[in-house]
Write a protein that holds these residues in place. Structure first.
Motif, mmCIF file in Angstrom:
data_model
loop_
_atom_site.group_PDB
_atom_site.id
_atom_site.type_symbol
_atom_site.label_atom_id
_atom_site.label_comp_id
_atom_site.label_asym_id
_atom_site.label_seq_id
_atom_site.Cartn_x
_atom_site.Cartn_y
_atom_site.Cartn_z
ATOM 1 N N SER A 51 40.998 53.109 -29.666
ATOM 2 C CA SER A 51 39.629 53.262 -29.177
ATOM 3 C C SER A 51 39.515 52.660 -27.787
ATOM 4 C CB SER A 51 38.650 52.596 -30.134
ATOM 5 O OG SER A 51 38.831 53.080 -31.428
ATOM 6 N N GLY A 52 39.931 53.432 -26.809
ATOM 7 C CA GLY A 52 39.917 52.948 -25.433
ATOM 8 C C GLY A 52 38.540 52.529 -24.970
ATOM 9 N N GLU A 53 37.524 53.282 -25.350
ATOM 10 C CA GLU A 53 36.164 52.942 -24.937
ATOM 11 C C GLU A 53 35.734 51.608 -25.542
ATOM 12 O OE1 GLU A 53 32.626 53.119 -22.954
ATOM 13 O OE2 GLU A 53 34.378 54.397 -22.679
ATOM 14 N N ALA A 54 36.037 51.386 -26.803
ATOM 15 C CA ALA A 54 35.669 50.127 -27.451
ATOM 16 C C ALA A 54 36.407 48.952 -26.831
ATOM 17 C CB ALA A 54 35.938 50.199 -28.948
ATOM 18 N N VAL A 55 37.667 49.128 -26.489
ATOM 19 C CA VAL A 55 38.438 48.060 -25.847
ATOM 20 C C VAL A 55 37.834 47.740 -24.482
ATOM 21 C CG1 VAL A 55 40.688 47.436 -24.877
ATOM 22 C CG2 VAL A 55 40.553 48.533 -27.114
ATOM 23 N N THR A 56 37.482 48.775 -23.731
ATOM 24 C CA THR A 56 36.855 48.579 -22.421
ATOM 25 C C THR A 56 35.539 47.827 -22.565
ATOM 26 O OG1 THR A 56 37.896 50.552 -21.513
ATOM 27 C CG2 THR A 56 35.907 49.772 -20.400
ATOM 28 N N VAL A 57 34.708 48.249 -23.525
ATOM 29 C CA VAL A 57 33.428 47.572 -23.748
ATOM 30 C C VAL A 57 33.662 46.116 -24.142
ATOM 31 C CG1 VAL A 57 31.418 47.473 -25.291
ATOM 32 C CG2 VAL A 57 32.094 49.643 -24.270
ATOM 33 N N LEU A 58 34.626 45.855 -24.994
ATOM 34 C CA LEU A 58 34.915 44.483 -25.395
ATOM 35 C C LEU A 58 35.247 43.620 -24.186
ATOM 36 C CD1 LEU A 58 35.461 42.150 -27.312
ATOM 37 C CD2 LEU A 58 37.726 43.142 -27.759
ATOM 38 N N PHE A 59 36.158 44.077 -23.347
ATOM 39 C CA PHE A 59 36.530 43.281 -22.172
ATOM 40 C C PHE A 59 35.364 43.140 -21.197
ATOM 41 C CE2 PHE A 59 41.039 44.355 -23.275
ATOM 42 C CZ PHE A 59 41.445 43.045 -23.491
ATOM 43 N N ASP A 60 34.587 44.201 -20.999
ATOM 44 C CA ASP A 60 33.420 44.125 -20.112
ATOM 45 C C ASP A 60 32.396 43.126 -20.634
ATOM 46 O OD1 ASP A 60 34.533 46.042 -18.458
ATOM 47 O OD2 ASP A 60 33.225 47.671 -19.157
ATOM 48 N N GLU A 61 32.096 43.213 -21.927
ATOM 49 C CA GLU A 61 31.100 42.314 -22.522
ATOM 50 C C GLU A 61 31.593 40.869 -22.536
ATOM 51 O OE1 GLU A 61 28.009 42.985 -23.148
ATOM 52 O OE2 GLU A 61 28.149 45.136 -22.857
ATOM 53 N N LEU A 62 32.861 40.668 -22.844
ATOM 54 C CA LEU A 62 33.405 39.307 -22.814
ATOM 55 C C LEU A 62 33.332 38.715 -21.414
ATOM 56 C CD1 LEU A 62 36.599 39.127 -25.055
ATOM 57 C CD2 LEU A 62 34.664 37.579 -25.078
ATOM 58 N N ASN A 63 33.677 39.507 -20.424
ATOM 59 C CA ASN A 63 33.618 39.039 -19.046
ATOM 60 C C ASN A 63 32.186 38.664 -18.665
ATOM 61 O OD1 ASN A 63 34.794 38.440 -16.511
ATOM 62 N ND2 ASN A 63 34.004 40.368 -15.726
ATOM 63 N N SER A 64 31.229 39.517 -19.010
ATOM 64 C CA SER A 64 29.821 39.232 -18.716
ATOM 65 C C SER A 64 29.348 37.985 -19.453
ATOM 66 C CB SER A 64 28.938 40.419 -19.103
ATOM 67 O OG SER A 64 29.221 41.527 -18.304
ATOM 68 N N PHE A 65 29.731 37.877 -20.719
ATOM 69 C CA PHE A 65 29.349 36.722 -21.531
ATOM 70 C C PHE A 65 29.901 35.430 -20.942
ATOM 71 C CE2 PHE A 65 30.879 33.866 -24.967
ATOM 72 C CZ PHE A 65 29.656 33.387 -25.403
ATOM 73 N N LEU A 66 31.170 35.415 -20.602
ATOM 74 C CA LEU A 66 31.788 34.201 -20.069
ATOM 75 C C LEU A 66 31.191 33.826 -18.720
ATOM 76 C CD1 LEU A 66 35.473 34.914 -21.105
ATOM 77 C CD2 LEU A 66 33.897 33.260 -22.159
ATOM 78 N N ARG A 67 30.931 34.819 -17.889
ATOM 79 C CA ARG A 67 30.310 34.562 -16.590
ATOM 80 C C ARG A 67 28.897 33.986 -16.785
ATOM 81 N NH1 ARG A 67 30.946 39.523 -13.646
ATOM 82 N NH2 ARG A 67 29.693 40.120 -15.317
ATOM 83 N N ASP A 68 28.137 34.577 -17.710
ATOM 84 C CA ASP A 68 26.785 34.102 -18.003
ATOM 85 C C ASP A 68 26.816 32.670 -18.537
ATOM 86 O OD1 ASP A 68 23.879 34.614 -18.342
ATOM 87 O OD2 ASP A 68 24.360 34.466 -20.487
ATOM 88 N N ARG A 69 27.753 32.402 -19.424
ATOM 89 C CA ARG A 69 27.860 31.056 -19.997
ATOM 90 C C ARG A 69 28.236 30.039 -18.917
ATOM 91 N NH1 ARG A 69 31.526 30.231 -25.193
ATOM 92 N NH2 ARG A 69 33.212 30.508 -23.697
ATOM 93 N N GLU A 70 29.124 30.408 -18.017
ATOM 94 C CA GLU A 70 29.502 29.503 -16.933
ATOM 95 C C GLU A 70 28.319 29.230 -16.016
ATOM 96 O OE1 GLU A 70 32.802 31.377 -15.031
ATOM 97 O OE2 GLU A 70 34.206 30.838 -16.625
ATOM 98 N N THR A 71 27.526 30.250 -15.757
ATOM 99 C CA THR A 71 26.350 30.094 -14.907
ATOM 100 C C THR A 71 25.340 29.157 -15.560
ATOM 101 O OG1 THR A 71 26.643 32.324 -14.011
ATOM 102 C CG2 THR A 71 24.470 31.327 -13.759
ATOM 103 N N ARG A 72 25.114 29.346 -16.874
ATOM 104 C CA ARG A 72 24.165 28.484 -17.578
ATOM 105 C C ARG A 72 24.648 27.042 -17.627
ATOM 106 N NH1 ARG A 72 23.875 30.341 -23.026
ATOM 107 N NH2 ARG A 72 25.508 31.807 -22.542
ATOM 108 N N SER A 73 25.948 26.838 -17.817
ATOM 109 C CA SER A 73 26.453 25.459 -17.902
ATOM 110 C C SER A 73 26.476 24.773 -16.537
ATOM 111 C CB SER A 73 27.836 25.434 -18.555
ATOM 112 O OG SER A 73 28.778 26.051 -17.713
ATOM 113 N N ALA A 74 26.510 25.547 -15.467
ATOM 114 C CA ALA A 74 26.520 24.973 -14.130
ATOM 115 C C ALA A 74 25.117 24.535 -13.680
ATOM 116 C CB ALA A 74 27.074 25.982 -13.125
ATOM 117 N N GLU A 75 24.110 25.051 -14.368
ATOM 118 C CA GLU A 75 22.732 24.720 -13.981
ATOM 119 C C GLU A 75 22.320 23.347 -14.426
ATOM 120 O OE1 GLU A 75 20.491 27.955 -15.632
ATOM 121 O OE2 GLU A 75 21.020 29.264 -13.985
#
Length: 109
Positions: A85-109
């Motif tokens: 499921s290439g689309e699902a794998v792509t979505v997983l990596f995209d969502e994980l990247n967004s999640f980790l970036r968001d979490r880093e932003t929140r922890s930096a505040e």
């Protein structure tokens, strides 16, 4: 190599890690979570549920499949998790990247 670098490497060359299906990639990510004593994916499921409006009672793997393939039957995630499921794998990596970036932003505040 930190976890985000490892994820980027796995995304670039999943076959090098023996990963061909969504289920295998999800298992690898779950292993990363286990290696961090379950902190790596902490709140990921809730984050996906909020962003997708699909329900907080679903596992993160199901949420990713439903985001990748909207409108499919409820049991579609089972088949999709075992297929290439290439689309699902792509979505997983995209969502994980967004999640980790968001979490880093929140922890930096």
């Amino acid at each position: 190599m930190d976890l985000r670098d490892r994820l980027a490497e796995v995304r670039r060359r999943p076959h090098l890690y023996g990963l061909t299906t969504f289920g295998e990639v999800a298992a690898f990510v779950t292993g990363m979570d286990a290696a961090t004593e379950w902190r790596f994916l902490e709140e990921f499921r809730e984050w996906l549920a909020f962003r997708s409006d699909l329900g907080a009672n679903l596992a993160w793997q199901v949420l990713v499949i439903r985001i990748a393939y909207p409108g499919e039957a409820n049991d579609f995630w089972v088949a999709a998790s075992h297929a290439e499921s290439g689309e699902a794998v792509t979505v997983l990596f995209d969502e994980l990247n967004s999640f980790l970036r968001d979490r880093e932003t929140r922890s930096a505040e």
